[in-house]
Each structure stands twice: as C-alpha cells, then as structure tokens.
Enzyme design. Sequence first.
Site, mmCIF file in Angstrom:
data_model
loop_
_atom_site.group_PDB
_atom_site.id
_atom_site.type_symbol
_atom_site.label_atom_id
_atom_site.label_comp_id
_atom_site.label_asym_id
_atom_site.label_seq_id
_atom_site.Cartn_x
_atom_site.Cartn_y
_atom_site.Cartn_z
ATOM 1 N N ASP A 1 0.851 -1.197 0.000
ATOM 2 C CA ASP A 1 0.000 0.000 0.000
ATOM 3 C C ASP A 1 0.890 1.253 0.000
ATOM 4 O O ASP A 1 1.787 1.365 0.840
ATOM 5 C CB ASP A 1 -0.868 -0.046 1.266
ATOM 6 C CG ASP A 1 -1.953 1.008 1.279
ATOM 7 O OD1 ASP A 1 -2.417 1.416 0.198
ATOM 8 O OD2 ASP A 1 -2.357 1.408 2.401
ATOM 9 N N GLY B 1 -7.931 8.048 7.274
ATOM 10 C CA GLY B 1 -8.288 8.293 8.672
ATOM 11 C C GLY B 1 -9.707 8.841 8.776
ATOM 12 O O GLY B 1 -10.481 8.780 7.814
ATOM 13 N N HIS C 1 -9.352 5.161 -1.978
ATOM 14 C CA HIS C 1 -8.621 5.085 -0.705
ATOM 15 C C HIS C 1 -9.458 5.760 0.380
ATOM 16 O O HIS C 1 -10.446 6.425 0.094
ATOM 17 C CB HIS C 1 -7.263 5.784 -0.844
ATOM 18 C CG HIS C 1 -6.246 4.948 -1.544
ATOM 19 N ND1 HIS C 1 -5.146 4.433 -0.907
ATOM 20 C CD2 HIS C 1 -6.180 4.506 -2.825
ATOM 21 C CE1 HIS C 1 -4.442 3.720 -1.762
ATOM 22 N NE2 HIS C 1 -5.041 3.750 -2.937
HETATM 23 P P1 13P Z 1 -8.526 4.552 5.931
HETATM 24 O O1 13P Z 1 -7.521 4.335 7.003
HETATM 25 O O2 13P Z 1 -9.102 5.911 5.949
HETATM 26 O O3 13P Z 1 -9.572 3.489 5.896
HETATM 27 O O4 13P Z 1 -7.727 4.479 4.532
HETATM 28 C C1 13P Z 1 -7.151 3.263 4.130
HETATM 29 C C2 13P Z 1 -6.369 3.425 2.874
HETATM 30 O O5 13P Z 1 -6.730 4.145 1.969
HETATM 31 C C3 13P Z 1 -5.132 2.649 2.732
HETATM 32 O O6 13P Z 1 -4.421 2.999 1.592
#
Ligand code: 13P
Length: 287
Positions: free
Chosen positions: A84, A178, A207
Amino acid sequence: MLVSAKEMLTKAKAGKYAVGQFNINNLEWTKAILQTAQELNSPVILGVSEGAGKYMCGYKTVVGMVNGMLEELNITVPVALHLDHGSFEGAKACINAGFSSIMFDGSHYPIEENIEKTKQLVNACDILGLSIEAEVGSIGGEEDGVVGAGECADPEECKMIADLGVTMLAAGIGNIHGKYPENWQGLSFETLDAVQAKTGDMPLVLHGGTGIPADMIKKAISLGVAKINVNTECQLSFQEATRKYIEEGKDQQGKGFDPRKLLAPGAEAIKATVKEKMELFGSVGKA
Ligand code: 13P
C-alpha cells in the site's frame, strides 16, 4: 496461493461491485480478514503499508505468514497480498519478497517522473504476472507520516498513467485517510466521472474507505470504483472491543490475561467490520 488482483478487479468492475483492501498489522488482523473472506466467499486484498511491513519484521515475514495461513486455514477464495502506497524502492523489495501485487505511489512527484517510475514497475510486474496500482492526485490525511492534502486528480494525467498498462488506478477525489473532519466536502463525483470517462475499463481505487457514508460508496462503485481501501475502521473496532474487555475487568478474571483471550474480542470486532464492508461493497459470494 496468492493471486494477482487483476482478475478479481476486472470481474468487479464488470459486475459493478468492489473488492475490499483491508490493511494488516499482525497475525490476528490477517487471520480475521482471511477467515471472514472465506466465510463470505469473497475475494480480498490484504494491504501492507511500508510502516506495517517494518512492524511485522519485513516483507519476507509477511509473505511467509500469509502463505502459511492460506494453506493451514484452507483459504480457497482469491487473495492478493498488496503493498500500500509503496515507494519505488519499497515496490522493488515487495516484488522480490513474493508479494502478488504492489502499489507505487508517485503522486507526490511531478507527473513526468510519476510516469517514468510507474512505467519501469509496470514492465517488471508484467513479466512476473503481478498486479500494479498507480496513483494520481494525492489522497488527503496522514498515513505512515506521509501527509496529503486531499487533491482532485487531473483526468488527463489519469489517462496518461492508465495508458502505461497499470492494473488499477487510485485517483484523488477529495478522499482522506483516517477519520473525516466535520467540515469534509464529500467525494467529488464530478472528478470521478471525468476520470472514468478518460480511463474506460480501468478499475478505479477509492482510498480512505473509513467513514465514507454508504450512499457515497455505492455511487462511487456505480462510477467505476472496483477496489476500496479500509484501514482505520478496523483499528477503531479493535480498539473499542479491547478497551471494553479491559474496562470490564475481564483481563483480571481467571486466565483472562492470556493473549489468546485478551486479543480475541478485538479480532472478532475486525471480523464484524470486514463483513459489514464486504456486504456494502457487494463482493460477498463473488469468489
Ligand atoms: P482509511 O484508514 O481511511 O480506511 O484508509 C485506508 C487506505 O486508503 C489505505 O491505503
């Protein structure tokens, strides 16, 4: 056996649903996500940020753990192990370690450099049969110390990157990692629509899945989103259940201090969150 994310995402885009990427942090996280995917007969993508990779003792440890679980838990649904928001070096390390999918996030580079670096990794992934995600327009919020402003991607730039032959494309549409702030403007469906018009069949990635209202998720899927990333929401579910266990004094009763007991409510809470997301994304029964 780990698989590339290509086939599951091509099917998702055509079938108008999305596959969830759930980020992993340790053994409990990984087990909870894999078991839920198997129970619901859903394809799944395990996301590993560079920070989480380090925390779990490196990419080779992660590959060993996940491959071991696939075999010992008899997981038969399609599972991709995906880096990621990788750097160029991180992407190369994951290719060598045995990941089945990588993300190269070159969104903070000038577009020419993003194209150049993405192109090199597309070639490598092509030869090895791995899937690759690229990013245009940085995602807002903070992840592993990388702070983005929540830009909206330029659809022309998205087309340039999509044409390099990436498997999936993350385009910033006002989404943030987040929790979303009170004054968040919501997703820019106008941008998403314009990006899809330029990139056609390309599976798009959303995302910052935590806290996006269900109606916006559904609309994003209808406009070409085929992969949705969720990280923070599993962390919050784990935290809440663990706090409750300790506040109720259960860790002090009998053998409640045993880590296998202490971490169990958190793991169950992750399962519930993953189930809820898979149902919302429409991936249940699509393995
Ligand atoms: P969140 O932590 O907001 O769910 O985002 C996850 C993400 O996009 C990982 O790349």
